[in-house]
Design a protein around this motif. Structure first.
Motif, PDB file in Angstrom:
ATOM      1  N   VAL A   1       0.832  -1.204   0.000  1.00  0.00           N
ATOM      2  CA  VAL A   1       0.000   0.000   0.000  1.00  0.00           C
ATOM      3  C   VAL A   1       0.872   1.262   0.000  1.00  0.00           C
ATOM      4  O   VAL A   1       1.723   1.419   0.884  1.00  0.00           O
ATOM      5  N   PRO A   2       0.669   2.143  -0.971  1.00  0.00           N
ATOM      6  CA  PRO A   2       1.424   3.401  -0.983  1.00  0.00           C
ATOM      7  C   PRO A   2       1.193   4.150   0.329  1.00  0.00           C
ATOM      8  O   PRO A   2       0.048   4.287   0.771  1.00  0.00           O
ATOM      9  N   ALA A   3       2.293   4.643   0.935  1.00  0.00           N
ATOM     10  CA  ALA A   3       2.131   5.179   2.294  1.00  0.00           C
ATOM     11  C   ALA A   3       2.634   6.614   2.454  1.00  0.00           C
ATOM     12  O   ALA A   3       2.795   7.097   3.571  1.00  0.00           O
ATOM     13  N   ASP A   4       2.861   7.315   1.341  1.00  0.00           N
ATOM     14  CA  ASP A   4       3.308   8.705   1.497  1.00  0.00           C
ATOM     15  C   ASP A   4       2.160   9.653   1.838  1.00  0.00           C
ATOM     16  O   ASP A   4       2.382  10.751   2.333  1.00  0.00           O
ATOM     17  N   HIS A   5       0.923   9.221   1.540  1.00  0.00           N
ATOM     18  CA  HIS A   5      -0.250  10.031   1.909  1.00  0.00           C
ATOM     19  C   HIS A   5      -1.110   9.203   2.852  1.00  0.00           C
ATOM     20  O   HIS A   5      -1.740   8.228   2.427  1.00  0.00           O
ATOM     21  N   LYS A   6      -1.109   9.619   4.118  1.00  0.00           N
ATOM     22  CA  LYS A   6      -1.783   8.783   5.126  1.00  0.00           C
ATOM     23  C   LYS A   6      -3.268   8.597   4.825  1.00  0.00           C
ATOM     24  O   LYS A   6      -3.820   7.523   5.046  1.00  0.00           O
ATOM     25  N   TRP A   7      -3.919   9.659   4.338  1.00  0.00           N
ATOM     26  CA  TRP A   7      -5.358   9.550   4.078  1.00  0.00           C
ATOM     27  C   TRP A   7      -5.637   8.469   3.039  1.00  0.00           C
ATOM     28  O   TRP A   7      -6.636   7.760   3.121  1.00  0.00           O
ATOM     29  N   PHE A   8      -4.708   8.320   2.090  1.00  0.00           N
ATOM     30  CA  PHE A   8      -4.919   7.295   1.069  1.00  0.00           C
ATOM     31  C   PHE A   8      -4.608   5.897   1.614  1.00  0.00           C
ATOM     32  O   PHE A   8      -5.352   4.942   1.380  1.00  0.00           O
ATOM     33  N   THR A   9      -3.510   5.800   2.360  1.00  0.00           N
ATOM     34  CA  THR A   9      -3.130   4.505   2.949  1.00  0.00           C
ATOM     35  C   THR A   9      -4.319   3.912   3.707  1.00  0.00           C
ATOM     36  O   THR A   9      -4.633   2.728   3.577  1.00  0.00           O
ATOM     37  N   ARG A  10      -4.965   4.785   4.483  1.00  0.00           N
ATOM     38  CA  ARG A  10      -6.046   4.278   5.343  1.00  0.00           C
ATOM     39  C   ARG A  10      -7.247   3.775   4.541  1.00  0.00           C
ATOM     40  O   ARG A  10      -7.817   2.741   4.883  1.00  0.00           O
ATOM     41  N   ILE A  11      -7.622   4.469   3.471  1.00  0.00           N
ATOM     42  CA  ILE A  11      -8.781   3.961   2.707  1.00  0.00           C
ATOM     43  C   ILE A  11      -8.411   2.690   1.938  1.00  0.00           C
ATOM     44  O   ILE A  11      -9.239   1.794   1.789  1.00  0.00           O
ATOM     45  N   ALA A  12      -7.152   2.614   1.498  1.00  0.00           N
ATOM     46  CA  ALA A  12      -6.749   1.398   0.766  1.00  0.00           C
ATOM     47  C   ALA A  12      -6.724   0.196   1.720  1.00  0.00           C
ATOM     48  O   ALA A  12      -7.177  -0.903   1.360  1.00  0.00           O
TER      49      ALA A  12
END
Ligand code: ATP
Ligand code: MG
Length: 301
Positions: free
Chosen positions: A252-263
């Motif tokens: 899971v890409p983790a440079d943007h926390k908001w995206f990490t969490r939805i993924a």
């Protein structure tokens, strides 16, 4: 939004990062900055979406608990400051604490080193009906222990068992262990939160500069950063050898926390959805019992 619709979105957000066959996997194919088609203007919508996902997850977990057949094991691995703790906290925030348990695995104690490496993890496997989360796991045995091979010496293994194939053997044993879990009704989902070296630096600096984050900073984490390339190689090898249909990795890409969490939420929902959960149907006897109890309650003074 109904559950089916949420499950569909969950799939779309997580499948691009799922690895079930490691042979072709290369870490460089996943960009830590990726947010799929979403831009930063979508951040508020993503946050709302996460809330919806969290509620759906709570509903699925309630059925998992009621059905009491499957267990779910979620494994989280990452470099420091990739956001493991935050992802676990946010994604599991709506779940009934009784149906969920988190175990963190740190440097092994001397008691733990007196056993085989799976021992300490096996003690924390979730019961049927529950979600177990491993914050780090037996995979450290192919990561930190591989990067710092001297750690192998402190593992008290008989020297004869430390062969030149030890990492291959560990991958093989882990694959077999996860297949065993799967055959016993444990759904295994594994997450590697893939953060970039630049983003890690930013987060470390924020921990140093922000008094409220000072407690999170550890010089040891900075030292490990010095082994960045070795770790990336170890992660890639690990995923290549242990991604399977029954126990996939999500990179899971983790440079943007908001995206990490939805993924991550998406992958967990997708996993639970694959179990076709439903509340247990009660039989004629039970229905009769309910009718009798209702009558008695309604006729109370
Ligand atoms: P946080 O820092 O957010 O509290 P963490 O998971 O980083 O969480 P720490 O106590 O900082 O917790 O670090 C745990 C350390 O233990 C990591 O550096 C990890 O590599 C190490 N560790 C875990 N398992 C093993 C193992 N089997 N052998 C050696 N070291 C291990
Ligand atoms: Mg740490």
């Amino acid at each position: 939004m109904n559950l089916k619709k949420i499950e569909k979105i969950a799939k779309e957000l997580s499948r691009p990062f799922r690895v079930t066959d490691g042979k072709k996997f290369r870490l460089k194919d996943i960009d830590p900055e990726d947010t799929l088609h979403l831009g930063s203007e979508d951040k508020p919508r993503a946050k709302e979406g996460l809330q919806t996902g969290v509620e759906a997850l709570a509903e699925l977990q309630d059925m998992l608990y009621a059905q009491d057949k499957w267990a779910v094991l979620l494994i989280f691995q990452a470099m420091d400051a990739a956001g493991k703790d935050g992802a676990i906290k946010h994604v599991m925030s709506g779940v009934n604490p009784q149906g969920c348990q988190v175990a963190s695995f740190k440097v092994p104690s001397s008691e733990e080193l007196d056993h085989d490496y799976l021992w300490r993890c096996q003690k924390h496997l979730p019961e049927r009906g529950r979600i177990g989360i491993f914050n780090r796991s037996y995979y450290e045995e192919t990561l930190v222990v591989r990067v710092h091979e001297e750690l192998l010496q402190s593992q008290k293994l008989p020297p004869k068992r430390v062969t030149k194939n030890i990492w291959k053997e560990r991958f093989e044993d882990i694959r077999a262990f996860e297949r065993y879990l799967s055959r016993n009704g444990v759904l295994v989902r594994k997450f590697f939160l893939h953060v970039s070296k630049d983003e890690q630096k930013k987060r470390f600096l924020a921990r140093i500069d922000n008094p409220e984050k000072n407690w999170k900073f550890s010089s040891a984490d900075c030292r490990e950063r010095g082994y960045w390339d070795d770790y990336q190689r170890a992660y890639e090898e690990m995923i290549r050898h242990t991604a399977t249909d029954e126990a996939p990795w999500y990179v899971v890409p983790a440079d943007h926390k908001w995206f990490t969490r939805i993924a991550v939420a998406g992958a967990v929902i997708d996993g639970l959805a694959s179990l076709n959960l439903a509340y247990p149907q009660v039989g004629a006897e039970k229905l009769k019992e309910l009718a009798v109890a209702k009558k008695a309650l309604n006729s109370e003074e």
